[in-house]
Every structure is written in C-alpha cells, then in structure tokens.
Design an enzyme around this catalytic site. Structure first.
Site, short mmCIF file in Angstrom:
data_model
loop_
_atom_site.label_atom_id
_atom_site.label_comp_id
_atom_site.label_asym_id
_atom_site.label_seq_id
_atom_site.Cartn_x
_atom_site.Cartn_y
_atom_site.Cartn_z
N LYS A 126 0.86 -1.19 0.00
CA LYS A 126 0.00 0.00 0.00
C LYS A 126 0.89 1.23 0.00
O LYS A 126 2.05 1.17 0.42
CB LYS A 126 -0.87 0.01 1.28
CG LYS A 126 -2.07 0.90 1.18
CD LYS A 126 -3.25 0.18 0.57
CE LYS A 126 -4.43 1.09 0.40
NZ LYS A 126 -5.58 0.37 -0.18
N GLY A 144 -18.34 7.97 -1.87
CA GLY A 144 -17.33 8.09 -2.92
C GLY A 144 -17.46 6.86 -3.82
O GLY A 144 -18.55 6.28 -3.94
P1 NAD Z 1 -13.34 8.06 -2.37
O1 NAD Z 1 -12.23 9.03 -2.24
O2 NAD Z 1 -13.93 7.83 -3.71
O3 NAD Z 1 -14.53 8.49 -1.39
C1 NAD Z 1 -14.33 8.70 -0.05
C2 NAD Z 1 -15.66 9.15 0.53
O4 NAD Z 1 -15.51 9.23 1.94
C3 NAD Z 1 -16.10 10.55 0.09
O5 NAD Z 1 -17.49 10.55 -0.12
C4 NAD Z 1 -15.78 11.43 1.30
O6 NAD Z 1 -16.63 12.56 1.39
C5 NAD Z 1 -16.08 10.43 2.39
N1 NAD Z 1 -15.53 10.79 3.70
C6 NAD Z 1 -14.33 11.33 4.00
N2 NAD Z 1 -14.25 11.52 5.34
C7 NAD Z 1 -15.42 11.06 5.87
C8 NAD Z 1 -15.94 10.97 7.18
N3 NAD Z 1 -15.25 11.39 8.23
N4 NAD Z 1 -17.18 10.42 7.35
C9 NAD Z 1 -17.90 9.98 6.30
N5 NAD Z 1 -17.46 10.06 5.03
C10 NAD Z 1 -16.24 10.58 4.83
O7 NAD Z 1 -12.81 6.72 -1.69
P2 NAD Z 1 -13.22 5.22 -2.05
O8 NAD Z 1 -12.39 4.78 -3.18
O9 NAD Z 1 -14.70 5.12 -2.11
O10 NAD Z 1 -12.66 4.45 -0.76
C11 NAD Z 1 -13.41 4.40 0.45
C12 NAD Z 1 -12.84 3.30 1.31
O11 NAD Z 1 -12.93 2.05 0.61
C13 NAD Z 1 -11.39 3.44 1.71
O12 NAD Z 1 -11.20 2.86 2.98
C14 NAD Z 1 -10.66 2.57 0.70
O13 NAD Z 1 -9.42 2.11 1.17
C15 NAD Z 1 -11.64 1.45 0.55
N6 NAD Z 1 -11.48 0.70 -0.70
C16 NAD Z 1 -11.63 1.32 -1.89
C17 NAD Z 1 -11.49 0.57 -3.06
C18 NAD Z 1 -11.73 1.18 -4.41
O14 NAD Z 1 -11.72 0.43 -5.40
N7 NAD Z 1 -11.94 2.46 -4.54
C19 NAD Z 1 -11.16 -0.80 -2.98
C20 NAD Z 1 -11.03 -1.40 -1.73
C21 NAD Z 1 -11.20 -0.63 -0.58
#
Ligand code: NAD
Length: 368
Positions: free
Chosen positions: A73, A180
C-alpha cells in the site's frame, strides 16, 4: 509505530519532496504470492503506521481472493481538497518517479482514497511502465475502478450474508458511511435490489431519512453541491452519527477506525459489511461478534477492486471483471461464514486462518 512480525513488512520506502513539501510512503508487506499490490491513498492524515496496516490487509485480501499478488500500500500525506489540480498532478508524478525502483517487479500501484483513473494515467506515464499500476483509464487498456468493481463486490457480500441469515434484501434498511467510489456503487446496486437506504454520510455530515433516500437525487445533490447533507427532506447529523442509525445493515465506505469500542453498545445493526479498509480494530470486531452482530471483514468484502486490478493486469475486459468479482466474492463470503459457524470463531479469524495458510505455504522467509 509500524509493527513487524513473522510476515513482514519486507520493505518500507519513505520519500520527501522539500519543494512540494509532501511526504509519501510505500509499504511492501509480503511478496510470497507475487508483487505487492495495493492502492495509493492521498489524505491529510495518512502515515506510515496506517499504510503498513493497510498493506497487511492487502496481503490477506490477495491471498483470500487467490490472486498472484502479495500485499502492499502507499500513502501521500496531503489534503487533496486544499491543493490545486496542477499541484496534485505534480505530486503524483514525483511519487511515481520515486517508486521507479520497485514498480512493477515488487509493487503494482492502484487508486485508493482521493485517487482515480486520471491519477493512475499520470502515475503510469511518469515512470514509463504501463504495468506499474492498475485502475487506468480505458484508452490505456485499463479497467477503471470508477466502473464500480468494489461497490459491486460489497453488494454481493451483503447479498451472500443476507442469504446466510435467511433475510430478504427487499425488507432491509441500510446506512452507508461514505459516498465516494465504494459508497456510491454499493448504494446503487443495493437500492436496485430493493433495499431501503435510510442514511448516507460524507466528510461534511450524515443525511438520515427513515422513508429512504433516492439514489439519483442524492447523486445529483452530491455533484451539484459537494455534499450529501444538502439532500432535501432528510435530517442532518454529524458524520460519526452514522454509527448510531437505526438500520439493519451498516456499510462502511470511507475512513479507517470509524467504529470505536465505545460505539458498540449504542449500535443497532445486525450486519456490518466493511467496504472500507480497517473501519475498526480486530478487538472491536470481536466485541461485536460476542454481541451477535455479523461482520464481513474488509479483506473479503472489498476485494472487488483488487480482483478488477487482476483482470486488468492480465489483459481482460470489463465483462470478465464483473463476472470474476461476483464469483470470487460470493464464494469467499460463503466460505468464511460457514467456517466461522462450524468452528465457532469470528469471521475475521476464519478469514485469517485461510489467508495465513496460503501465504505460509509459499513463503520461504515467513514464520507463523
Ligand atoms: P473516495 O475518495 O472515492 O470516497 C471517499 C468518501 O468518503 C467521500 O465521499 C468522502 O466525502 C467520504 N468521507 C471522507 N471523510 C469522511 C468521514 N469522516 N465520514 C464519512 N465520510 C467521509 O474513496 P473510495 O475509493 O470510495 O474508498 C473508500 C474506502 O474504501 C477506503 O477505505 C478505501 O481504502 C476502501 N477501498 C476502496 C477501493 C476502491 O476500489 N476504490 C477498494 C477497496 C477498498
């Protein structure tokens, strides 16, 4: 503090750019099953410890999904909402060049929080190797995470868990933390399947509406105003209050350590699906298990993204990606739920038992 144990981390690369005043870190946790695979996160608070915990989660996630990848990571410590587009691009270019020594033989990057297909294009071009990352745009032969692979996998995790609990998705209420990439698609697929989404949060707060929230309206509001809290007709709460919502299911899809042990007694959910990485400690998960709350761990529930990365890595297409995500997630969730029931252990322990066994079988330098 980074903790070292019998599995890793094997390598930690720390970089600093005085001109841009930005720090970054890449942790390659374990490479027994292949090059370390894991996304790059860009947040104000990300640090070496968080990245190493996430890298370890990737070691288990890739082993559980039976992918030829180890765990890794990266993190870049900057609030991307407070910098210009040009500065963000410059930071991604610099970080990519800094990792030239390890990509793609030891590390294959991908998107994570506040990183998307555009940043992956910049990353691949800056170090000159198209194989250095996945989640690239379609014109580069990529399968962007914006197609919703992780949210789709979270949806199938939820369906499989509901089936195990003999519950009908059409009769469930759901709260989603984060709107997100992961949260949006989890919402879309679950509401299409007939579930009622009653609360959604983002960095500005939580919107709660007992009668349900409409997906298209919420997406429009988020796009136009920047936050879910501007959704009309809902009650506005603080973002952490998502954990106190009266709903059957919580889907986590944003920050690490959302749920603290103090929250547990106030929580009403019967099922928690970890769409985000490390939304609570393993200790908190065990407290929930003892209370009879079913938790689908991150290393199983959100593997859709890395399964998609694997399909891109081997030159596959979008259709193959959705098929493989559904197959692998459904099979793995069912497997850990059955093992947990049979052995009377929590779902995290069930998943870790399988993952550790697979890594140990291939690892020459590990110790159990
Ligand atoms: P993203 O950047 O697209 O979205 C993040 C979202 O979280 C946004 O809506 C933001 O406003 C919100 N946010 C930030 N702080 C917050 C808070 N305190 N309370 C509530 N919402 C809050 O990110 P993503 O890609 O959707 O990733 C989200 C999570 O999923 C992360 O933990 C990431 O590691 C995990 N993840 C993502 C993927 C992927 O393919 N994108 C894969 C596996 C795991």
């Amino acid at each position: 503090m980074v903790e070292f144990d019998g599995f890793g981390p094997e390598k930690i690369i720390k970089v600093y750019n005085p001109k841009l005043d930005v720090k970054g870190v890449c942790v390659i946790d374990n490479s027994a099953l292949g090059p370390g695979k894991g996304g790059i996160r860009m947040t104000e608070t990300v640090n070496e410890e968080e990245v190493s915990r996430l890298a370890r989660a990737m070691t288990w996630k890739n082993a559980l999904a039976e992918l030829p990848f180890g765990g890794a990571k990266s993190g870049i410590t900057v609030d991307s909402k407070k910098i210009s587009r040009e500065k963000k691009d410059e930071i991604v270019k610099w970080f990519s060049k800094s990792l030239k020594i390890v990509v793609p033989s030891l590390y294959v990057a991908g998107p994570d929080m506040y990183m998307a297909e555009g940043e992956m294009e910049i990353f691949a071009k800056a170090n000159g190797d198209i194989k250095s990352c996945t989640g690239k745009p379609k014109h580069l032969g990529g399968i962007p995470h914006e197609l919703g692979s992780t949210g789709f996998g979270v949806y199938h995790s939820t369906l499989t868990a509901l089936k195990f609990l003999n519950k009908d998705v059409k009769k469930t209420t759901i709260a989603i933390e984060g709107f997100g990439n992961v949260g949006i698609f989890a919402f879309k697929f679950l509401s299409e399947a007939g579930a009622r989404i009653v609360a959604v949060s983002d960095s500005k707060g939580t919107v709660y509406r007992k009668e349900g929230i409409d997906f298209n309206e919420l997406e429009e509001v988020k796009q136009e105003t920047g936050s879910v809290i501007n959704y009309k007709g809902g009650k506005i709460l603080k973002n952490h209050e998502i954990v106190n919502i009266d709903a059957d299911i919580l889907i986590t899809a944003a920050i690490p350590d959302l749920i603290k042990s103090d929250d547990v007694n106030k929580m009403k959910f019967k099922l928690i699906v970890e769409g985000s990485n490390i939304p609570m400690s393993e200790e908190t998960e065990r407290i929930l298990y003892k209370k009879g709350v079913l938790v689908i761990p991150d290393i199983i529930a959100n593997a859709g993204g890395v399964i998609s990365s694997y399909v891109e890595y081997k030159g596959g297409n979008e259709k193959e990606m959705f098929k493989l995500v559904e197959e692998k997630i459904t099979k793995n969730v069912k497997h850990i739920l059955e093992l947990s029931k049979e052995e009377k252990i929590d779902t995290r322990d069930a998943a870790l038992r399988i993952a550790k066994k697979r890594v140990l079988e291939k690892c020459k330098i590990c110790r159990a």
